[in-house]
Enzyme design. Structure first.
Site, PDB file in Angstrom:
ATOM      1  N   ASP A 104       1.344 -11.563  10.609  1.00  0.00           N
ATOM      2  CA  ASP A 104       2.164 -11.586  11.831  1.00  0.00           C
ATOM      3  C   ASP A 104       1.876 -12.822  12.662  1.00  0.00           C
ATOM      4  O   ASP A 104       2.781 -13.432  13.223  1.00  0.00           O
ATOM      5  CB  ASP A 104       1.893 -10.330  12.675  1.00  0.00           C
ATOM      6  CG  ASP A 104       2.618  -9.113  12.124  1.00  0.00           C
ATOM      7  OD1 ASP A 104       3.558  -9.296  11.324  1.00  0.00           O
ATOM      8  OD2 ASP A 104       2.241  -7.985  12.488  1.00  0.00           O
ATOM      9  N   ASP A 156      -3.409  -9.250  12.964  1.00  0.00           N
ATOM     10  CA  ASP A 156      -2.695  -9.280  11.685  1.00  0.00           C
ATOM     11  C   ASP A 156      -2.384 -10.738  11.335  1.00  0.00           C
ATOM     12  O   ASP A 156      -1.579 -11.396  11.997  1.00  0.00           O
ATOM     13  CB  ASP A 156      -1.394  -8.472  11.795  1.00  0.00           C
ATOM     14  CG  ASP A 156      -0.731  -8.316  10.435  1.00  0.00           C
ATOM     15  OD1 ASP A 156      -0.623  -7.189   9.955  1.00  0.00           O
ATOM     16  OD2 ASP A 156      -0.344  -9.359   9.834  1.00  0.00           O
ATOM     17  N   THR A 213      -0.858   7.642  -1.308  1.00  0.00           N
ATOM     18  CA  THR A 213      -2.130   7.533  -2.034  1.00  0.00           C
ATOM     19  C   THR A 213      -3.063   6.502  -1.401  1.00  0.00           C
ATOM     20  O   THR A 213      -4.252   6.478  -1.709  1.00  0.00           O
ATOM     21  CB  THR A 213      -1.883   7.106  -3.493  1.00  0.00           C
ATOM     22  OG1 THR A 213      -1.331   5.784  -3.477  1.00  0.00           O
ATOM     23  CG2 THR A 213      -0.929   8.036  -4.210  1.00  0.00           C
ATOM     24  N   ARG A 247       0.843  -1.194   0.000  1.00  0.00           N
ATOM     25  CA  ARG A 247       0.000   0.000   0.000  1.00  0.00           C
ATOM     26  C   ARG A 247       0.876   1.240   0.000  1.00  0.00           C
ATOM     27  O   ARG A 247       1.691   1.428   0.898  1.00  0.00           O
ATOM     28  CB  ARG A 247      -0.901  -0.018   1.233  1.00  0.00           C
ATOM     29  CG  ARG A 247      -2.022   1.014   1.133  1.00  0.00           C
ATOM     30  CD  ARG A 247      -3.069   0.725   2.138  1.00  0.00           C
ATOM     31  NE  ARG A 247      -2.582   1.047   3.472  1.00  0.00           N
ATOM     32  CZ  ARG A 247      -3.367   1.470   4.460  1.00  0.00           C
ATOM     33  NH1 ARG A 247      -4.653   1.599   4.261  1.00  0.00           N
ATOM     34  NH2 ARG A 247      -2.874   1.749   5.622  1.00  0.00           N
TER      35      ARG A 247
HETATM   36  N1  URA Z   1      -5.123  -7.784   7.393  1.00  0.00           N
HETATM   37  C1  URA Z   1      -4.965  -8.517   8.519  1.00  0.00           C
HETATM   38  O1  URA Z   1      -4.026  -9.294   8.643  1.00  0.00           O
HETATM   39  N2  URA Z   1      -5.870  -8.371   9.496  1.00  0.00           N
HETATM   40  C2  URA Z   1      -6.916  -7.548   9.407  1.00  0.00           C
HETATM   41  O2  URA Z   1      -7.718  -7.475  10.346  1.00  0.00           O
HETATM   42  C3  URA Z   1      -7.060  -6.793   8.226  1.00  0.00           C
HETATM   43  C4  URA Z   1      -6.146  -6.929   7.226  1.00  0.00           C
END
Ligand code: URA
Length: 210
Positions: free
Chosen positions: A204, A201, A109, A105
């Site tokens: 992660d 995430d 922008t 990302r």
């Molecule tokens: N990506 C992720 O890993 N978790 C989220 O909650 C949103 C996007």
């Protein structure tokens, strides 16, 4: 597959998803659960694949037995979290071809920018299943599907573990022809684009990077 959104309410999937959501779940257990759940999801996302028959000999007699028809399907992992879903699905469909889409990302922008794209040939002749555990804002999923369509794909399905209502809406607007299969649609997105209640995430948690 006719429906735009399929939420799989299977008890095993829902139970495993709850264990994955819990913040105390270790990386090793999270990964194992993701592998198991992705196989159950793969079962659903491949429903209705075209079949043909092949003549085989059983120990008893000759029969025309059902086998998958057409060119090998393609699994496309949307990097990096897609790889966690990919592994389990590949165990169930070992002859599938595999593609990768890398997007990041742009912080100015906020739009997805492509940094990697590699898919098999003859995309137009294959079922393409794009995999990404989290359908959050939907921006990167839409961009990934745009790229797959540019490469010739016309028959695409999207497999995720968790979706947000916003992500489903964004995908439906941009790609109404791409059915979504997921284990749950959660409440909403937070200000940082994370799914709530979600599981945090996904990258992660599966790779242990935080
Ligand atoms: N990506 C992720 O890993 N978790 C989220 O909650 C949103 C996007």
């Amino acid at each position: 597959m006719d429906q735009h959104l399929t939420v799989i309410n299977h008890p095993l999937i829902q139970h495993k998803l709850t264990l994955m959501r819990e913040k105390g779940t270790s990386t090793a257990v999270f990964r194992q659960l993701l592998r198991e759940i992705s196989q159950l999801l793969a079962y659903e996302v491949t429903r209705g694949l075209p079949m043909t028959t092949r003549q085989i000999d059983t120990p008893m007699e000759t029969m025309d037995a059902p086998v998958l028809d057409g060119k090998k399907l393609v699994l496309v992992s949307i990097l990096r979290a897609g790889n966690g879903l990919l592994d389990g699905v590949l165990e169930l469909i070992p002859s599938a071809r595999v593609g990768f889409v890398g997007l990041y990302r742009d912080e100015e922008t906020l739009q997805p920018v492509q940094y990697y794209f590699k898919v098999p040939e003859s995309m137009g002749d294959r079922l393409v299943i794009a995999v990404d555990p989290m359908l959050a804002t939907g921006n990167s999923s839409v961009a990934a599907i745009d790229l797959l369509k540019k490469s010739g794909a016309t028959n695409i399905r999207f497999l995720c573990l968790l979706a947000s209502p916003e992500g489903v809406k964004t995908m439906k607007k941009a790609h109404p022809d791409v059915p979504i299969v997921t284990a749950a649609v959660d409440k909403c997105l937070n200000d940082h684009g994370y799914i709530v209640p979600g599981l945090g995430d996904a990258g992660d948690r599966m790779f242990g990077t935080k």
